[in-house]
Design an enzyme around this catalytic site. Structure first.
Site, PDB file in Angstrom:
ATOM      1  CG  ASN A  10      -1.702   1.213   1.454  1.00 48.73           C
ATOM      2  OD1 ASN A  10      -1.786   2.047   0.567  1.00 48.73           O
ATOM      3  ND2 ASN A  10      -2.296   1.340   2.640  1.00 48.73           N
ATOM      4  CE  LYS A  12      -0.033   3.273   4.781  1.00 45.08           C
ATOM      5  NZ  LYS A  12       0.015   3.411   6.225  1.00 45.08           N
ATOM      6  CG  HIS A  95      -5.709   1.937   5.327  1.00 46.03           C
ATOM      7  ND1 HIS A  95      -5.280   2.919   6.190  1.00 46.03           N
ATOM      8  CD2 HIS A  95      -4.675   1.079   5.187  1.00 46.03           C
ATOM      9  CE1 HIS A  95      -4.025   2.653   6.550  1.00 46.03           C
ATOM     10  NE2 HIS A  95      -3.638   1.541   5.946  1.00 46.03           N
ATOM     11  CD  GLU A  97      -2.883   5.523   6.688  1.00 48.17           C
ATOM     12  OE1 GLU A  97      -2.926   5.512   5.446  1.00 48.17           O
ATOM     13  OE2 GLU A  97      -1.944   5.022   7.342  1.00 48.17           O
ATOM     14  CD  GLU A 165      -3.281  -2.565   7.390  1.00 50.68           C
ATOM     15  OE1 GLU A 165      -2.141  -2.770   6.971  1.00 50.68           O
ATOM     16  OE2 GLU A 165      -3.966  -1.602   7.042  1.00 50.68           O
ATOM     17  N   GLY A 171       2.773   2.382  10.719  1.00 50.56           N
ATOM     18  CA  GLY A 171       3.720   3.478  10.539  1.00 50.56           C
ATOM     19  C   GLY A 171       4.474   3.865  11.790  1.00 50.56           C
ATOM     20  CB  SER A 211       5.550  -1.565  11.976  1.00 49.30           C
ATOM     21  OG  SER A 211       5.121  -0.236  12.222  1.00 49.30           O
TER      22      SER A 211
HETATM   23  P1  PGA Z   1       3.023   0.405   7.592  1.00 53.83           P
HETATM   24  O1  PGA Z   1       1.528   0.570   7.031  1.00 53.83           O
HETATM   25  O2  PGA Z   1       3.567  -0.884   7.003  1.00 53.83           O
HETATM   26  O3  PGA Z   1       3.756   1.606   7.081  1.00 53.83           O
HETATM   27  O4  PGA Z   1       2.941   0.329   9.064  1.00 53.83           O
HETATM   28  C1  PGA Z   1       0.679  -0.535   6.881  1.00 53.83           C
HETATM   29  C2  PGA Z   1      -0.622  -0.098   6.269  1.00 53.83           C
HETATM   30  O5  PGA Z   1      -1.109   0.984   6.605  1.00 53.83           O
HETATM   31  O6  PGA Z   1      -1.197  -0.825   5.430  1.00 53.83           O
END
Ligand code: PGA
Length: 248
Positions: A10, A12, A95, A97, A165, A171, A211
Site C-alpha cells: 500500500n 498510500k 483502511h 486512515e 491492521e 507506521g 510496521s
Molecule cells: P506500515 O503501514 O507498514 O507503514 O505500518 C501498513 C498499512 O497501513 O497498510
C-alpha cells in the site's frame, strides 16, 4: 486448506511516477516466487502505468479506494468501472486512515465493499483497533463490529482478503508480536466461521499489517492464521522483495 500467501503493498499518498517506475522495475527484476500473490497499490494516477509495465504474472494492482455507486456526478470519486478499466483487479477498503481521517463509517465501507464485489473487483478489507481500544481490551469487539457491517451485506467472501491492521502498529515501527497477531487472527477466523460458515472462513486470507519490514517478516512464519501481509512504508523500499520472499 492451503491459502495462497499474499503480500500487498500500500503506497498510500506517496511517490511520483519516477518512484513507481523504480518499484515496478525492482519487481520485474526480482525473480518473484510463483506461489506468492503480490498486489501493489500505487496512487490512482499511476495505476495504469504500473499495470502496463509489470511483467510478473503473479503481481496485480489495487486501487486505494472506490465509491459505492456507478459513474455519475460524484466529484472527486473514482468508480469501480474506471479502476477495472485501467487493469486493476483489487481495491483496498476500510483502511484505518480512511476510517479515522476521512471519517468513513463501518456502514459506508460495507456499502463500498458490496458494490466493488458485485461489480467485479476483489477487496482487501482492512480492520483493526486503535491504541485506546486495545488498552480497553476492545480489540475483538472492534474487529468483529467492522466485520459484521460487511457480513450483513455480503454473503460470498471468496473475493475478500481481510487485513488485520492494529492502528497503533501502522507506521510506528512497533509491529504486533507474531503471537499477538496470531491470537487475533485466529479469533477473527473463528468469528467469520460463526457468521459465514466454517468452510468459507477457512478459505479467507487474513493478512497482518502494521510496521512489517524486511527484517521482521520472517518472524511471523509458522503462524497458521497469518496468510500474508499488507505493507505500507516498506513497500516503497527494496526490502519489499524480502517480504515477498519471506515465506520461502
Ligand atoms: P506500515 O503501514 O507498514 O507503514 O505500518 C501498513 C498499512 O497501513 O497498510
Amino acid at each position: 486448506m492451503t491459502r495462497t500467501f499474499f503480500v500487498g503493498g500500500n503506497f498510500k499518498m506517496n511517490g511520483s511516477l519516477d518512484k513507481v517506475k523504480s518499484i515496478v522495475e525492482g519487481l520485474n527484476a526480482g525473480s518473484l516466487p510463483s506461489d506468492v500473490e503480490v498486489v501493489i497499490s500505487p496512487p490512482f494516477p499511476y495505476l495504469k502505468w504500473a499495470k502496463d509495465h509489470l511483467t510478473a504474472s503473479t503481481v496485480e494492482i489495487a486501487a486505494q479506494n472506490s465509491f459505492d455507486r456507478g459513474d455519475g456526478a460524484f466529484t472527486g470519486e473514482v468508480s469501480v468501472a474506471q479502476i477495472k478499466d485501467v487493469g486493476s483487479t483489487w481495491v483496498i477498503l476500510g483502511h484505518s486512515e480512511r476510517r479515522t481521517i476521512l471519517k468513513e463509517s463501518d456502514e459506508f465501507i460495507a456499502d463500498k465493499t458490496k458494490y466493488a464485489l458485485d461489480n467485479g473487483l476483489k477487496v482487501i478489507l482492512c480492520i483493526g483497533e486503535t491504541l485506546e481500544e486495545r488498552q480497553k481490551d476492545e480489540t475483538l469487539t472492534v474487529c468483529n463490529r467492522q466485520l459484521d457491517a460487511v457480513i450483513a451485506k455480503v454473503s460470498d467472501w471468496s473475493d475478500i482478503v481481510v487485513a488485520y491492521e492494529p492502528v497503533w502498529a501502522i507506521g510506528t515501527g512497533l509491529a504486533a508480536t507474531p503471537d499477538d497477531a496470531q491470537d487475533v487472527h485466529s479469533k477473527i477466523r473463528a468469528h467469520l466461521a460463526e457468521k459465514i460458515g466454517e468452510k468459507q472462513a477457512e478459505g479467507v486470507r487474513i493478512l497482518y499489517g502494521g510496521s512489517v519490514n524486511g527484517k521482521n517478516a520472517t518472524t511471523f512464519n509458522g503462524k497458521p492464521d497469518i496468510d500474508g501481509y499488507l505493507v505500507g512504508g516498506a513497500s516503497l523500499k527494496p526490502e519489499f522483495l524480502d517480504i515477498i520472499k519471506s515465506r520461502a
